[in-house]
Scaffold this motif. Structure first.
Motif, short mmCIF file in Angstrom:
data_model
loop_
_atom_site.label_atom_id
_atom_site.label_comp_id
_atom_site.label_asym_id
_atom_site.label_seq_id
_atom_site.Cartn_x
_atom_site.Cartn_y
_atom_site.Cartn_z
N ASN A 1 0.85 -1.20 0.00
CA ASN A 1 0.00 0.00 0.00
C ASN A 1 0.88 1.24 0.00
O ASN A 1 1.86 1.30 0.74
N ARG A 2 0.48 2.24 -0.78
CA ARG A 2 1.24 3.49 -0.84
C ARG A 2 1.32 4.11 0.56
O ARG A 2 0.29 4.27 1.22
N PRO A 3 2.52 4.42 1.02
CA PRO A 3 2.66 5.01 2.36
C PRO A 3 1.93 6.36 2.46
O PRO A 3 1.89 7.13 1.50
N THR A 4 1.39 6.63 3.63
CA THR A 4 0.71 7.91 3.88
C THR A 4 1.49 8.77 4.85
O THR A 4 1.16 9.93 5.04
N VAL A 5 2.53 8.21 5.50
CA VAL A 5 3.39 8.99 6.39
C VAL A 5 4.67 9.33 5.65
O VAL A 5 5.09 8.62 4.73
N GLU A 6 5.30 10.43 6.06
CA GLU A 6 6.52 10.90 5.40
C GLU A 6 7.66 9.91 5.62
O GLU A 6 7.74 9.29 6.68
N PRO A 7 8.51 9.77 4.64
CA PRO A 7 8.48 10.37 3.31
C PRO A 7 7.56 9.60 2.36
O PRO A 7 7.74 8.40 2.15
N VAL A 8 6.57 10.29 1.82
CA VAL A 8 5.65 9.68 0.85
C VAL A 8 6.37 9.65 -0.49
O VAL A 8 6.85 10.69 -0.95
N PRO A 9 6.46 8.50 -1.12
CA PRO A 9 7.20 8.43 -2.39
C PRO A 9 6.46 9.14 -3.52
O PRO A 9 5.23 9.08 -3.62
N GLY A 10 7.25 9.84 -4.37
CA GLY A 10 6.66 10.50 -5.54
C GLY A 10 6.19 9.46 -6.56
O GLY A 10 5.10 9.55 -7.10
N ARG A 11 7.03 8.49 -6.82
CA ARG A 11 6.66 7.39 -7.72
C ARG A 11 6.49 6.14 -6.88
O ARG A 11 7.36 5.81 -6.08
N TRP A 12 5.37 5.47 -7.08
CA TRP A 12 5.11 4.27 -6.28
C TRP A 12 4.23 3.33 -7.08
O TRP A 12 3.33 3.76 -7.81
N SER A 13 4.46 2.07 -6.96
CA SER A 13 3.55 1.04 -7.47
C SER A 13 3.71 -0.18 -6.58
O SER A 13 4.80 -0.46 -6.09
N ALA A 14 2.61 -0.87 -6.36
CA ALA A 14 2.66 -2.08 -5.53
C ALA A 14 3.61 -3.07 -6.17
O ALA A 14 3.55 -3.32 -7.37
N CYS A 15 4.49 -3.62 -5.36
CA CYS A 15 5.46 -4.57 -5.92
C CYS A 15 5.57 -5.83 -5.09
O CYS A 15 6.56 -6.55 -5.19
N TYR A 16 4.54 -6.11 -4.26
CA TYR A 16 4.59 -7.33 -3.47
C TYR A 16 3.19 -7.74 -3.08
O TYR A 16 2.29 -6.90 -2.97
N ASN A 17 3.02 -9.04 -2.82
CA ASN A 17 1.74 -9.59 -2.40
C ASN A 17 1.64 -9.54 -0.88
O ASN A 17 2.55 -9.97 -0.18
N ALA A 18 0.54 -9.03 -0.35
CA ALA A 18 0.38 -8.87 1.10
C ALA A 18 0.51 -10.19 1.86
O ALA A 18 0.97 -10.21 3.00
N GLU A 19 0.14 -11.29 1.23
CA GLU A 19 0.23 -12.60 1.90
C GLU A 19 1.68 -12.99 2.18
O GLU A 19 1.95 -13.75 3.09
N GLY A 20 2.61 -12.45 1.42
CA GLY A 20 4.02 -12.78 1.59
C GLY A 20 4.70 -12.02 2.70
O GLY A 20 5.90 -12.16 2.91
N LEU A 21 3.96 -11.19 3.44
CA LEU A 21 4.55 -10.41 4.51
C LEU A 21 4.57 -11.16 5.84
O LEU A 21 5.09 -10.65 6.83
N ASN A 22 4.02 -12.37 5.86
CA ASN A 22 4.04 -13.21 7.06
C ASN A 22 4.97 -14.39 6.84
O ASN A 22 5.02 -14.96 5.74
N ASP A 23 5.68 -14.77 7.88
CA ASP A 23 6.60 -15.90 7.78
C ASP A 23 5.82 -17.23 7.82
O ASP A 23 4.60 -17.22 8.01
#
Length: 148
Positions: A87-109
């Motif tokens: 998800n695009r960050p909403t707290v600083e530093p907010v990136p100027g260019r951003w695109s989702a590059c990962y699946n949320a399910e892969g964030l858990n071990d």
């Protein structure tokens, strides 16, 4: 003489019958021991597989974070965390260019806990620290899987 021959043949036929209860129980006991040993060996294999999977996922996260850094100019902060890959960050530093590059399910071990993330890293000064607390779920123990 004939009666004697019949009883002899009758005894021979009877002794060729099926297995005794003791023989069957011995065979079942042997099978049970072999199955127990096999199951015991498989438990260790499953744990090793989870450790390998966690290491591979950490490598994949490093690649996704490098893509993020190339687009955004910096890695996500510790506060933004790995969610910045999904998800695009909403707290600083907010990136100027951003695109989702990962699946949320892969964030858990493999143990269903979130991977830990720090940037700037304590162990990697120029890149993030990423790690899993391993099977025991305790931070800083020998079974931790990490990228340093």
């Amino acid at each position: 003489m004939r009666a004697r021959c019949q009883s002899f043949h009758h005894r021979r036929r009877r002794s060729r019958g099926g297995y005794t209860l003791v023989e069957i129980m011995v065979v079942l006991a042997i099978i049970a021991v072999l199955l127990s040993a096999g199951i015991y060996q498989m438990v260790g294999t499953l744990d090793t597989g989870k450790e390998v999977a966690a290491g591979v996922t950490i490598s994949n996260l490093e690649s996704a974070l490098l893509q993020y850094q190339i687009k955004a100019g910096t890695y996500p902060t510790t506060e933004q965390g790995l969610q910045a890959l999904v998800n695009r960050p909403t707290v600083e530093p907010v990136p100027g260019r951003w695109s989702a590059c990962y699946n949320a399910e892969g964030l858990n071990d493999p143990w269903k806990r979130p991977y830990r993330y720090r940037f700037p890293g304590e162990h990697n000064r120029s890149k993030p620290d990423i790690y899993s607390m391993g099977a025991d779920g305790v931070d800083g123990t020998a079974d931790d899987i990490k990228n340093w």
